[in-house]
Design a protein around this motif. Structure first.
Motif, short mmCIF file in Angstrom:
data_model
loop_
_atom_site.label_atom_id
_atom_site.label_comp_id
_atom_site.label_asym_id
_atom_site.label_seq_id
_atom_site.Cartn_x
_atom_site.Cartn_y
_atom_site.Cartn_z
N THR A 359 -10.24 13.95 47.54
CA THR A 359 -11.10 15.38 48.07
C THR A 359 -12.41 15.18 47.89
O THR A 359 -13.00 14.65 46.93
N ARG B 156 -0.28 15.96 45.62
CA ARG B 156 -1.10 15.11 46.45
C ARG B 156 -1.32 13.63 45.87
O ARG B 156 -0.84 13.41 44.64
N GLY B 162 -0.26 16.71 57.05
CA GLY B 162 -0.88 17.67 58.43
C GLY B 162 -0.05 17.54 59.76
O GLY B 162 -0.31 18.14 60.83
N VAL B 191 -2.15 23.12 53.67
CA VAL B 191 -2.24 21.48 53.57
C VAL B 191 -3.83 21.33 53.88
O VAL B 191 -4.42 21.88 54.94
N ARG B 192 -4.35 20.88 52.82
CA ARG B 192 -5.73 20.40 53.07
C ARG B 192 -6.16 18.80 53.04
O ARG B 192 -5.51 18.09 52.18
N PRO B 193 -6.78 18.39 54.08
CA PRO B 193 -6.91 17.18 54.34
C PRO B 193 -7.85 16.23 53.28
O PRO B 193 -8.56 17.00 52.95
N SER B 204 -3.04 14.24 52.49
CA SER B 204 -3.32 15.79 52.28
C SER B 204 -3.21 16.15 50.77
O SER B 204 -2.05 15.64 50.37
#
Lengths: 420, 379, 420, 379
Positions: A359, B156, B162, B191-193, B204
């Motif tokens: 990220t 993660r 996603g 949900v965070r890409p 994600s």
């Protein structure tokens, strides 16, 4: 080179130090981390280039540009030791990085070695002032390591030459001004005996500059397509058909790069990309510094960097004193390539699973995976490590040359396999 | 495995290969970098029709294998995925479909049938972010609250989260693992890409904050899923390993061809002894990779006691030598091997991705050492 | 090879298991650790050889010798699967290790492939009974990897041949009975076309056996000096001047070694010397098993061993089924050499400072340093890894052959440099 | 260093080289494996006359350097020792002589003069056995008891302890190091010979059980010797590194000559590209070894703040690449390179020995990492 003839080294160093502090902004460590990362837009890059031209002009006006170039061509006529002192003082400050390679070395260095008086006066001061950015029109698509196998053709037409062909891997040709071009002027002699070298403006009708997208999205490299480009014979460097004499020296300057007395580069910054300090940051930000396996890798990266720097220093001294042949530059090129790929791999190893997916919050770990994909650039760009190993074994150790099938036959009869 | 395929398996494999030749050519893969999910729905549905999603599912629930071992058949698909650097959530969808089929096929019949049809995909939420990124260091909390379960924690990288309709979440309830199947749009799930090195796979970070699900969302037993989690993990490793071997094989073949065609100093690259010897090394890594990957797949398929050690050995070997082989292929190509237009990086990406997922070589070496120490202690 | 024609595999396995348990002593794990260590006196070694001849006789009498040799020559006419089952059951027990290589493979295997009926009857049963120990008279001093460049000369004299020359690297020639000898019978043709193969008793007038001391003190290898050794033409194997046909197969059997269906060797014992279990012992006895860096190395050693074993298995199956060419054996030879040197180095790394100097109390750490000095034996003995890489690239991958200057000229005109 | 010798240094170096050519030829070294001390007394005395033992000793105490830096001159001797795999206790004798000269030249004048004359040798008792084999993990106890000191603990490996008249013992008194010079025949000292990989160097395990010495046996301060111990350690590393580089250089030259002379398949080995590239790698390791070793020696000689990091980097680099270079030289020679009659193993042994003494590459990598972490923290 005696200290009497020039400004004393210590006095020069103090003057440089104070000027640098007053005129150049400090830069943060790690600002240039990563392998050819795609960190800026085209507009941003053009702005940076404009800024670097200004920085170069600043250096020039202050008498710090071209320290080892003769005064007659806009330089300062000082010694390599002065350049070294300046580089040391420069550490931690902004500097016109894009003006160094390939503009000042190898291009300006080649002009200094082989140019006529007129050519030197026309270009060297302009380069040192930051007015001219140069690129190497050397590699060709399909040419690989065999630069002497150039197929770009130059045909004489009165006082001019007409060039046709394609060159590739020109860093930033889209924002540069001039090209130093190796072309074939004779196809009926063996390959090394039919080459000549020309200077030409890049942005002209007949030259189409196309940007190459690297796998990580960078578009720094270009390919040029030359169609009936006319070059006056006065812009030829060296003798007709004797371009390989120029080429040998050209490639020597290229291999010297960070050891070159012509190049201004902060000391300790020779290893752009991923160095030991990047590795340490990755380890720290991964929270793994208490793991002996990770510390082993951190120690290895630092050991390699110190050793590689020590080697560059030894080679520079050895070549300068004549104790080593110029071919020894290949030893430095080989080690720096190997060290760079290994250091890249170490960072990748420490980043662990986060090198596959990450990220924006991942700090130093960000892009460790992308950098790994680009790893081989260190052993390909600027002459492959395979070529360096050939040079070391054959030219430094004197071992028998590889058999070539292109040495004693007219160039047009050389076997070229599928791509010719 | 590659040496002893039945004709049914050969046919099955060829069908997938032909489909991928047509629908996962390099130009298509390059195009997919701008596709949000990394693949298009129709592609995945047609793949499902070819059997990509049904091999770990019992025949009675709509699945079925070719050879009797669905996992070995799936390894053939994964190998072809590697040879094409093919798009699609092969690993998570199969893991989730297999787990549902084994543990609660009736309760989740609709989800299962959509996965089998390729009309939806599912993700497995397994490993966790630093500092809990060890293979066994899962801390996502699954708390029993009356007849509900409450999930808190972060996972993660989660593949295709996603795009997934459902998530299989592996968490901890006290001393044991609990697995829960939860709809991706449940309240409390974020949900965070993430960025990734692959072109068509998407990952994600998935955060669970007080996510409440009914008790019947559990697959298997609360605090009793340890063996099932280990089995899923081994299955994922088998697929990742097969995919890596496939990519290595294709890349090596492509580079060998290049070495024959490409002339330097009047001679083909293939005639230079130093390059020849590097090709010999690469061929050796490839054959060794086939060997350990196949042996491990058979052991996992058979549920043998050595499966854990073998599959970790395969992952550690391929994770180390796979990327090195690919990098040497890049080196052989020179500068063009680093360009986006060239194909070689598609395979480098896939091999490097598989190396990073499901535990790195270093993590698997630690796992192997632990196993060896236990065995050594017992001896 | 159908199961009907021979004893069922499962029944055979049970019979083998029970016989092995009743007749062969168990051996401790790690008993054969280290690299060619000098652990016994000559007298002890001779006693061991006598014991192994007895063990071989025991196997023979019980119907477990030469499982894949034809019944007519004293074997059992069984399948490779039977040999594999026997090997698996043999794990952890004593066995006649010195009777396997090179006596049974490659020597007996070559006799089986090329011998006349008389030759086979004369030697194969004797070998399988433990009466004849054979050695390879193959390598020559100064010959290196080029075994086809043999300079031992055989000149015809009526029904006999007269041999002169020197052979080297014969393991234990001093306690062996027969030699299989490659000699030059024609100097006027290119090297591969002037060779022949002979069988000869080692202990005879005209053969002087000299023992070579290795750097670690072992004297296992020998060199022989042959002066006017007379060999009857009936002891020639294969055709005159066509010895290279025999030689190719001979070296194939040599490379197959641990994959050979002829060889009896406990399964999992293919990697004599330093294996993953030695590494684990060194780590444990060094008290370093809680160090992640050490555990990483332990895991690597085990990974390499499992992978190397899996590869040998794959190659055996592939060559047996015809899916792979016989040349693929070189792939296994390369990996086992690389794995062996790496595993050796891992043990050396873990032993740390104690590999430089140690006491008799140091348990598994003892001799880790000496073993490291002998490390390259794994990549030299039995054909160098360089030759394996040549074979893989040229014969398996079909890449162009290296240029040789000895292929199309009479052998007597081949350039030989300083040593000829 | 090698690039910039003064003519005095050249002469000094040549004198040692000539002497070693004559008295430390390979046949002599092979013979010495049966010599209890690994060298003969007269050889060492004549070496001492050449200056081998006096370079770290002040001129006023009978020593003196050639160039002004005794340590750099000593590195030249060590380099020649490497080129010849020469016998003799170079490191311990010089360390002890240097320490006496610096700290108590008058009190130990007789010992010092014998060391300078080469009529006796001394050992440095520094590192310790497992589990205290870390570079800083010294636990030998030096207890103050009235006007005496009492030593308890074990040291290994101690070079030439079986031959030494005196031992310099580094131990711990509370939080700091104490160094004591003690006669080797003092009651309570046990010297037990060890096995080693070198042919002419000898090592022992030395045990101290209630060894009582008077207070004037202390070199420097009680509990205050930390900086001195670090300096001695760095000096030992400089010598070991220079010796390794010398051995690498000689072995590579010898192997290169072999590759030119030796024909295989009608061509010299030197014409095979794969071997040529390995020679290129070896040449690179050698030049890099020279570079970092020389840079570190200069830093140690100058007492620079970077000396510790540089000398550890040199030790780590040479300890890794030195043995690899030698092993590749063995490989190039084939089977005869593994025989006792061949010379190459003499250099392999010396390089492998130097890698194992004074901290392994792994231990020095940890040390480098610690330094980098401290610097990083400060930044």
């Amino acid at each position: 080179m005696s200290a009497d003839a020039t400004e004393g080294l210590d006095a020069f160093r103090l003057r440089a130090r104070s000027w640098i502090r007053d005129n150049l902004k400090p830069v943060a460590a790690g600002a240039s981390a990563g392998v050819l990362r795609n960190n800026s837009t085209d507009d941003e890059e053009l702005a940076q280039i404009a800024h670097e031209r200004e920085l170069q002009r600043l250096l020039f006006d202050a008498g710090f540009a071209g320290l080892c170039f003769p005064v007659a061509y806009g330089g300062q006529g000082l010694t390599p030791a002065h350049q070294q002192a300046f580089n040391e003082e420069l550490t931690g400050h902004e500097f016109p990085v894009r003006l160094q390679a390939p503009t000042i070395s190898p291009c300006a260095a080649v002009i200094l070695d082989f140019g006529t008086e007129e050519q030197k006066l026309a270009h060297l001061p302009a380069i040192l002032r930051g007015d001219e950015l140069w690129m190497q029109f050397l590699s060709e698509p399909g040419g690989g390591s065999d630069v002497a196998g150039a197929q770009t053709s130059a045909i004489r037409d009165g006082d001019e030459w007409v060039l046709n062909g394609s060159k590739v891997w020109t860093t930033g040709a889209w924002w540069s001004d001039w090209g130093l071009c190796l072309a074939r002027t004779n196809w009926d002699v063996p390959k090394h005996r039919g080459l000549s070298v020309f200077m030409l403006p890049i942005h002209q009708t007949g030259i189409e500059v196309s940007r190459i997208e690297m796998l990580n999205g960078t578009k720094e490299f270009c390919q040029e397509f030359m169609t009936d480009v006319r070059v006056p014979d006065t812009d030829r460097i060296g003798e007709v058909d004797d371009g390989w004499t120029v080429g040998i020296r050209w490639m020597f300057h290229e291999r010297m790069l960070h050891n070159s007395p012509y190049v201004t580069i902060p000391a300790g910054d020779a290893h752009a990309g991923i160095g030991a300090s990047s590795v340490l940051r990755v380890a720290r930000e991964s929270g793994k510094l208490d793991n002996p396996w990770v510390r082993d890798l951190v120690g290895e990266a630092r050991m390699l960097q110190l050793t590689s720097e020590a080697l560059q220093q030894r080679l520079t001294e050895g070549m300068r004193s004549g104790a080593m042949s110029d071919q020894s530059a290949a030893i430095g090129r080989l080690l720096s390539g190997v060290v760079s790929t290994r250091t890249n791999t170490i960072a990748y190893e420490i980043a662990g699973g986060d090198s596959g997916a990450w990220t924006d919050d991942d700090g130093a770990i960000t892009d460790c995976g992308s950098d790994f994909l680009m790893r081989q650039v260190s052993t390909i760009g600027g002459g492959t490590t395979e070529m360096a190993r050939n040079v070391i074994s054959e030219r430094v150790l004197g071992m028998p040359r590889e058999r070539t099938l292109d040495r004693d036959v007219p160039f047009r009869d050389v076997p070229r396999g599928g791509q010719s | 495995m590659l040496l002893n395929l039945t004709s049914d398996q050969e046919f099955f494999r060829d069908t997938t290969a032909k489909f991928l030749n047509e629908h996962a050519a390099p130009t298509e893969i390059r195009r997919l970098r701008d596709e949000p999910d990394g693949f298009v729905a129709e592609y995945w549905q047609r793949g499902a029709e070819l059997g990509w999603t049904s091999l770990l599912v019992d025949e009675v629930h709509g699945g079925g294998s070719i050879s009797g071992s669905g996992l070995l058949d799936l390894a053939l698909v994964a190998d072809e995925f590697g040879r094409h650097a093919a798009p699609g959530p092969l690993v998570p969808t199969n893991i989730v479909a297999g787990a549902i089929s084994e543990l609660s096929p009736d309760r989740h019949a609709r989800v299962l049938s959509e996965l089998l049809a390729g009309t939806s995909v599912a993700s497995w939420c397994h490993l966790e972010p630093r500092p809990h990124d060890g293979l066994d260091d899962l801390v996502l909390d699954v708390r029993v609250d009356g007849s509900d379960l409450v999930l808190n924690g972060t996972k993660r990288p989660v593949e295709s989260a996603g795009r997934a309709s459902h998530l299989l979440v592996t968490g901890r309830t006290g001393g044991g693992f609990t697995q829960v199947l939860v709809a991706a749009d449940t309240t409390g799930i974020t949900v965070r890409p993430m960025h990734t090195i692959d072109i068509t796979r998407r990952f994600s970070e998935v955060t669970f904050r007080d996510v409440r699900v009914p008790a019947d969302a559990v697959l298997g037993e609360v605090a009793g899923a340890d063996a099932q989690v280990e089995r899923q993990f081994q299955q994922a490793l088998v697929m990742a390993n097969a995919e890596t071997v496939g990519a290595m094989e294709f890349a090596l073949g492509m580079t060998l061809e290049w070495a024959f065609d490409r002339y330097s100093f009047g001679r083909p690259l293939a005639s230079y002894q130093e390059l020849k010897h590097r090709f010999a090394d690469m061929k050796t890594w490839l054959e060794a990779g086939h060997a350990i990957s196949d042996l491990a797949a058979e052991a996992v398929s058979a549920g043998s006691g050595e499966a854990g050690e073998l599959v970790s050995a395969a992952k550690a070997f391929l994770g180390q030598y796979g990327p090195e082989l690919l990098q040497d292929c890049v080196q052989m190509h020179g500068g063009i091997g680093l360009t986006f237009e060239h194909d070689i990086h598609l395979f480098l990406r896939r091999v490097a991705l598989d190396r990073s997922l499901h535990g790195t070589p270093a993590q698997h070496r630690q796992r192997i050492a632990s196993i060896a120490m236990d065995v050594g202690k017992a001896a």
